[in-house]
Scaffold this motif. Structure first.
Motif, mmCIF file in Angstrom:
data_model
loop_
_atom_site.group_PDB
_atom_site.id
_atom_site.type_symbol
_atom_site.label_atom_id
_atom_site.label_comp_id
_atom_site.label_asym_id
_atom_site.label_seq_id
_atom_site.Cartn_x
_atom_site.Cartn_y
_atom_site.Cartn_z
ATOM 1 N N ALA A 1 -37.288 -20.652 11.930
ATOM 2 C CA ALA A 1 -38.251 -19.640 12.275
ATOM 3 C C ALA A 1 -37.687 -19.058 13.765
ATOM 4 O O ALA A 1 -37.713 -17.930 14.028
ATOM 5 N N SER A 2 -37.569 -20.060 14.620
ATOM 6 C CA SER A 2 -37.048 -19.813 16.023
ATOM 7 C C SER A 2 -35.685 -19.096 16.279
ATOM 8 O O SER A 2 -35.290 -18.169 16.935
ATOM 9 N N GLU A 3 -34.713 -19.680 14.890
ATOM 10 C CA GLU A 3 -33.461 -18.865 14.921
ATOM 11 C C GLU A 3 -33.721 -17.331 14.662
ATOM 12 O O GLU A 3 -33.127 -16.489 15.339
ATOM 13 N N ILE A 4 -34.758 -16.979 13.712
ATOM 14 C CA ILE A 4 -34.716 -15.497 13.592
ATOM 15 C C ILE A 4 -35.308 -14.952 14.683
ATOM 16 O O ILE A 4 -34.914 -13.615 15.046
ATOM 17 N N TYR A 5 -36.462 -15.523 15.482
ATOM 18 C CA TYR A 5 -36.907 -14.802 16.625
ATOM 19 C C TYR A 5 -35.998 -14.519 17.685
ATOM 20 O O TYR A 5 -35.797 -13.466 18.366
ATOM 21 N N VAL A 6 -35.283 -15.632 17.900
ATOM 22 C CA VAL A 6 -33.980 -15.716 18.931
ATOM 23 C C VAL A 6 -33.251 -14.711 18.576
ATOM 24 O O VAL A 6 -32.617 -13.712 19.468
ATOM 25 N N ARG A 7 -32.671 -14.436 17.392
ATOM 26 C CA ARG A 7 -31.723 -13.674 17.066
ATOM 27 C C ARG A 7 -32.215 -12.040 17.202
ATOM 28 O O ARG A 7 -31.492 -11.269 17.890
ATOM 29 N N ASN A 8 -33.430 -11.780 16.950
ATOM 30 C CA ASN A 8 -33.905 -10.509 17.088
ATOM 31 C C ASN A 8 -34.041 -10.284 18.685
ATOM 32 O O ASN A 8 -33.806 -9.028 18.997
ATOM 33 N N LYS A 9 -34.538 -11.232 19.373
ATOM 34 C CA LYS A 9 -34.542 -10.998 20.756
ATOM 35 C C LYS A 9 -33.431 -10.722 21.452
ATOM 36 O O LYS A 9 -33.211 -9.705 22.306
ATOM 37 N N VAL A 10 -32.277 -11.372 21.102
ATOM 38 C CA VAL A 10 -30.856 -11.507 21.768
ATOM 39 C C VAL A 10 -30.505 -9.891 21.283
ATOM 40 O O VAL A 10 -29.913 -9.057 22.038
ATOM 41 N N GLN A 11 -30.632 -9.803 20.113
ATOM 42 C CA GLN A 11 -29.946 -8.250 19.365
ATOM 43 C C GLN A 11 -30.786 -7.257 20.089
ATOM 44 O O GLN A 11 -30.112 -6.208 20.519
#
Ligand code: NDP
Length: 304
Positions: free
Chosen positions: A44-54
């Motif tokens: 779940a963190s992977e998805i959240y972090v990817r979205n934040k960075v993107q």
């Protein structure tokens, strides 16, 4: 028919405003910088972090992702935070939760420079919020306020009931509503006759972490419901309890084996005056407010 408070539209509006601010700051030679620290590989963190960075890249920020291994110690994490605190080009530091058990999360959050605490979790920012002073406010509750304001829902004088008292959502949401002059009640797991309290709400904020917990009989007809909950439903029986006869959700459940449901039973939305859908509501505002907080931090740190 209840009005849908569209998180997609409001988040896009906020991001467009942030992009305009980034342009303005660029003209002064400033580029907001956001560092996201993500330990290990929680899916779940992977998805959240990817979205934040993107999103931060799309908006023109300097964006950094730091990925210490799952075995990292508190001391090593503190070194990472201290190094980010010392770097002038970094305006915002975000440590993605949850952290592995061996890491003292509170010690880390307390070590972040409050001026760079774009998640708004540092006690200094919590204190400023409590005192009604300018502060970096936690992103999800800040998003709740933006949805209400931008949708023209009156907050001043309204009876606002917040179900949930976490430091991350419930408590700051209640404080922000109070700062906007709502009459605020905070409920939690020990609240007696919860339904009697929630039925008095003009604005009902659900931040509980239990799928479909708020049922229609707990809602005053015409109330505004803000559903903060994000729960994954994988069991057919539970799915049917919320979405029986809903073809769109049925197709999604068949395809993915799960659907997301908030803390409010979908039937409760039918008697509301307005509500935030899940997905497509508050969740999208969280990232938009993180971007907004980072620009605010960039300005405040430079006295702009
Ligand atoms: P927590 O588990 O930290 O807090 C839950 C709160 O709900 C607690 O205060 C708890 O009370 C209360 N609660 C639990 N059971 C009951 C009950 N039976 N009756 C009344 N109150 C109850 O959760 P969070 O605040 O972190 O998150 C809440 C929800 O919001 C979750 O679904 C989470 O996934 C979602 N979330 C969504 C975000 C977004 O971006 N949209 C961001 C963050 C969270 P007590 O204090 O007494 O235990």
């Amino acid at each position: 028919m209840a009005k849908v408070l569209d998180g997609v539209e409001i988040a896009a509006e906020i991001k467009a405003e942030v992009a305009a601010e980034v342009k303005e700051l660029a003209a002064r030679g400033v580029r907001p910088g956001l560092a996201v620290v993500q330990v290990g590989h929680v899916p779940a963190s992977e998805i959240y972090v990817r979205n934040k960075v993107q999103t931060s890249e799309e908006l023109g920020f300097l964006s950094e992702r730091i990925t210490p291994p799952e075995t990292v110690t508190t001391e090593e994490m503190l070194d990472v935070i201290r190094a980010l605190n010392d770097r002038d080009e970094i305006d915002g530091i975000l440590v993605q939760l949850p952290l592995p058990k061996q890491v003292d999360a509170k010690a880390l959050l307390d070590a972040i420079d409050p001026a760079k605490d774009v998640d708004g979790f540092h006690p200094i920012n919590a204190g400023r919020l409590q005192a009604g002073r300018p502060a970096l406010a936690p992103c999800t509750p800040a998003g709740v306020i933006e949805i209400l304001k931008r949708s023209g829902i009156p907050i001043a004088g309204a009876n606002a009931v917040v179900v949930g008292r976490s430091d991350i959502v419930g408590k700051p949401a209640a404080l922000l509503l109070l700062n906007e002059n709502a009459t605020v009640t905070i409920c939690h797991s020990k609240t007696r006759d919860l339904g009697a309290v929630t039925r008095g709400a003009d604005i009902l904020v659900a931040a509980i972490g239990r799928p479909g917990f708020i049922t229609p009989e707990m809602v005053k007809p015409g109330a505004t419901i803000i559903d903060v909950g994000i729960n994954r439903v994988t069991e057919r029986e539970e799915f049917d309890r919320f979405f029986a006869g809903n073809e769109k959700r049925e197709a999604a459940f068949e395809k993915r084996g799960s659907v997301i449901v908030g803390d409010v039973h979908p039937a409760a939305f039918e008697i509301a005056g307005a509500y935030t859908p899940v997905p497509g509501g508050v969740g999208l505002l969280t990232i938009a407010m993180l971007m907004s907080n980072t620009v605010q931090a960039a300005r405040m740190r430079r006295g702009l």
